[in-house]
Design a protein around this motif. Structure first.
Motif, PDB file in Angstrom:
ATOM      1  N   THR A 196      47.354  34.841 -58.858  1.00 40.01           N
ATOM      2  CA  THR A 196      47.936  33.500 -58.731  1.00 40.01           C
ATOM      3  C   THR A 196      49.370  33.597 -58.221  1.00 40.01           C
ATOM      4  O   THR A 196      49.761  32.875 -57.299  1.00 40.01           O
ATOM      5  N   ASN A 197      50.162  34.499 -58.799  1.00 44.70           N
ATOM      6  CA  ASN A 197      51.547  34.659 -58.370  1.00 44.70           C
ATOM      7  C   ASN A 197      51.655  35.209 -56.950  1.00 44.70           C
ATOM      8  O   ASN A 197      52.543  34.816 -56.197  1.00 44.70           O
ATOM      9  N   LEU A 198      50.745  36.100 -56.575  1.00 48.30           N
ATOM     10  CA  LEU A 198      50.756  36.640 -55.213  1.00 48.30           C
ATOM     11  C   LEU A 198      50.505  35.530 -54.201  1.00 48.30           C
ATOM     12  O   LEU A 198      51.218  35.417 -53.207  1.00 48.30           O
ATOM     13  N   LEU A 199      49.514  34.681 -54.452  1.00 49.03           N
ATOM     14  CA  LEU A 199      49.193  33.615 -53.507  1.00 49.03           C
ATOM     15  C   LEU A 199      50.255  32.519 -53.510  1.00 49.03           C
ATOM     16  O   LEU A 199      50.498  31.890 -52.490  1.00 49.03           O
ATOM     17  N   TYR A 200      50.904  32.283 -54.642  1.00 45.76           N
ATOM     18  CA  TYR A 200      51.933  31.252 -54.734  1.00 45.76           C
ATOM     19  C   TYR A 200      53.236  31.715 -54.069  1.00 45.76           C
ATOM     20  O   TYR A 200      53.841  30.978 -53.293  1.00 45.76           O
ATOM     21  N   ASN A 201      53.665  32.959 -54.362  1.00 50.05           N
ATOM     22  CA  ASN A 201      54.951  33.454 -53.873  1.00 50.05           C
ATOM     23  C   ASN A 201      54.850  34.231 -52.567  1.00 50.05           C
ATOM     24  O   ASN A 201      55.845  34.376 -51.868  1.00 50.05           O
ATOM     25  N   GLY A 202      53.695  34.798 -52.271  1.00 48.34           N
ATOM     26  CA  GLY A 202      53.538  35.585 -51.054  1.00 48.34           C
ATOM     27  C   GLY A 202      53.713  37.075 -51.262  1.00 48.34           C
ATOM     28  O   GLY A 202      53.222  37.870 -50.478  1.00 48.34           O
ATOM     29  N   LYS A 203      54.429  37.476 -52.311  1.00 46.27           N
ATOM     30  CA  LYS A 203      54.586  38.896 -52.623  1.00 46.27           C
ATOM     31  C   LYS A 203      54.993  39.072 -54.077  1.00 46.27           C
ATOM     32  O   LYS A 203      55.629  38.187 -54.661  1.00 46.27           O
ATOM     33  N   ILE A 204      54.607  40.221 -54.659  1.00 44.38           N
ATOM     34  CA  ILE A 204      54.982  40.557 -56.035  1.00 44.38           C
ATOM     35  C   ILE A 204      55.207  42.061 -56.130  1.00 44.38           C
ATOM     36  O   ILE A 204      54.700  42.825 -55.319  1.00 44.38           O
ATOM     37  N   VAL A 205      55.950  42.475 -57.139  1.00 41.04           N
ATOM     38  CA  VAL A 205      56.180  43.895 -57.413  1.00 41.04           C
ATOM     39  C   VAL A 205      55.392  44.248 -58.667  1.00 41.04           C
ATOM     40  O   VAL A 205      55.503  43.578 -59.695  1.00 41.04           O
ATOM     41  N   THR A 206      54.601  45.317 -58.580  1.00 41.99           N
ATOM     42  CA  THR A 206      53.769  45.734 -59.702  1.00 41.99           C
ATOM     43  C   THR A 206      53.474  47.225 -59.554  1.00 41.99           C
ATOM     44  O   THR A 206      53.997  47.879 -58.650  1.00 41.99           O
TER      45      THR A 206
END
Length: 178
Positions: free
Chosen positions: A23-33
């Motif tokens: 959900t966060n990837l599609l909302y923000n466009g990128k994430i760190v994990t």
């Protein structure tokens, strides 16, 4: 041997974690994990984007007439007295709406099984419930994300290694939409 990573969690914890990250990837466009989580997130996110690309134009526009209550300048409904009772005044309005075809509706429901609801809070109202908006991520997938990837045959995400995390030396990565 399993077809997926366990990530050291029980099945319901793992499912919640992956849903949240996608959900966060599609909302923000990128994430760190971490690298292991990113590889699992990639599978789910690419499946959702592929569904959106396939069904992006599968709808029809329909004209609908609807009764809408008339409102005054304060936003309150206008009422008039008929037969001794206060009755709200309505006007008929014609609207054009998108009606999903059955396969697009099925794709929409599959996406809603994975994605969490997102509420957007304006910066000036941080920490308050007032003026928050529900973001329709499924509609964002169909209208914004899918048109970008029409010509691509997969590979909608990119994983870039950042380096080891300070606490436990787990490999940190940036996963982003291409």
């Amino acid at each position: 041997m399993a077809g997926y990573r366990k990530l050291g969690r029980t099945s319901n914890q793992r499912k919640a974690l992956l849903r949240n990250q996608v959900t966060n990837l599609l909302y923000n466009g990128k994430i760190v994990t971490t690298e292991a989580k990113a590889k699992e997130i990639r599978k789910i996110a690419e499946h959702l984007i592929a569904l959106a690309v396939k069904e992006k134009d599968n709808f029809e526009t329909v004209k609908v007439t609807a009764k809408v209550a008339q409102k005054d300048k304060d936003g309150k409904r206008i009422k008039e007295v008929k037969d001794g009772k206060k009755v709200t005044v309505y006007t008929e309005v014609e609207k054009e709406i998108k009606k999903d075809m059955p396969s697009r509706l099925h794709a929409r429901r599959q996406m809603l099984q994975v994605l969490y609801p997102v509420t957007e809070v304006p910066a000036e109202n941080a920490g308050k419930k007032k003026n928050t908006k529900e973001v329709d991520l499924v509609e964002k997938l169909f209208t914004e994300i899918a048109p970008k990837y029409v010509d691509r045959k997969g590979g909608y995400t990119r994983i870039v290694k950042i380096g080891p995390r300070k606490g436990d030396a787990a490999m940190e990565v940036l996963i982003e939409l291409v």
